[in-house]
Design a protein around this motif. Structure first.
Motif, PDB file in Angstrom:
ATOM      1  N   HIS A  81       0.830  -1.215   0.000  1.00  0.00           N
ATOM      2  CA  HIS A  81       0.000   0.000   0.000  1.00  0.00           C
ATOM      3  C   HIS A  81       0.863   1.263   0.000  1.00  0.00           C
ATOM      4  O   HIS A  81       0.496   2.278  -0.607  1.00  0.00           O
ATOM      5  CB  HIS A  81      -0.928  -0.013   1.215  1.00  0.00           C
ATOM      6  N   GLU A  86       1.778   6.678   0.057  1.00  0.00           N
ATOM      7  CA  GLU A  86       1.301   6.840   1.430  1.00  0.00           C
ATOM      8  C   GLU A  86       2.265   6.121   2.375  1.00  0.00           C
ATOM      9  O   GLU A  86       3.101   5.329   1.948  1.00  0.00           O
ATOM     10  CB  GLU A  86      -0.095   6.221   1.577  1.00  0.00           C
ATOM     11  N   ASN A  88       0.768   4.852   5.427  1.00  0.00           N
ATOM     12  CA  ASN A  88      -0.147   4.462   6.502  1.00  0.00           C
ATOM     13  C   ASN A  88      -0.726   3.046   6.361  1.00  0.00           C
ATOM     14  O   ASN A  88      -1.765   2.762   6.954  1.00  0.00           O
ATOM     15  CB  ASN A  88      -1.269   5.489   6.637  1.00  0.00           C
ATOM     16  N   HIS A  92      -4.107   1.169   8.379  1.00  0.00           N
ATOM     17  CA  HIS A  92      -5.269   0.466   7.815  1.00  0.00           C
ATOM     18  C   HIS A  92      -5.421  -0.913   8.472  1.00  0.00           C
ATOM     19  O   HIS A  92      -6.537  -1.358   8.765  1.00  0.00           O
ATOM     20  CB  HIS A  92      -5.095   0.244   6.310  1.00  0.00           C
TER      21      HIS A  92
HETATM   22 ZN    ZN Z   1      -3.667   4.607   3.060  1.00  0.00          ZN
END
Ligand code: ZN
Length: 139
Positions: A81, A86, A88, A92
């Motif tokens: 991801h 990103e 983060n 998630h």
């Molecule tokens: Zn994200």
């Protein structure tokens, strides 16, 4: 049947924070005037949670360590991801484990909890403005 909607806002200082929002939810029930019904509380973001557990600081530290073991923030490059730019992905994953929402019965105008139950907002990607939805239906 009556219905009532309210949003709560959070902007935490840290990436990870657990915040007791029980009083805010009870205040919303008071505002709604609903005595018998159901109260839904959900995070409106995919990197934070609403969940029910004990308001005990040792347990909250245990949650933090357990979640960080399951989904460590670093190294950022371990997650597909994060290839999107990103950072983060771990947030998630933590949200998925801790859940999106809770539903609590309202009896005589009060949250109808079991012993020690409290409602928490779990922030896993903080330092920015986030929202929680409260939706109440009943009579
Ligand atoms: Zn994200």
């Amino acid at each position: 049947m009556k219905s009532f909607r309210k949003e709560l806002f959070f902007q935490t200082k840290n990436r990870f924070e657990l915040i007791n929002i029980t009083r805010d939810v009870q205040n919303a029930i008071n505002e709604s005037g609903i005595q018998e019904g159901l109260c839904l509380v959900n995070s409106m973001h995919i990197t934070s949670s609403v969940f029910i557990n004990d308001d005990e600081s040792g347990l909250h530290n245990d949650f933090k360590i357990w979640l960080e073991k399951l989904a460590p923030h670093e190294p950022i490059s371990q997650y597909r991801h994060n290839l999107t730019g990103e950072d983060n992905a771990a947030s998630h994953l933590k949200r998925q484990i801790m859940g999106r929402e809770v539903v609590v019965a309202i009896t005589n105008g009060k949250l109808d909890f079991g012993t020690w139950e409290q409602i928490f907002y779990g922030e896993f990607d903080g330092c920015r403005r986030k929202r929680v939805l409260i939706k109440i239906i009943g009579e």
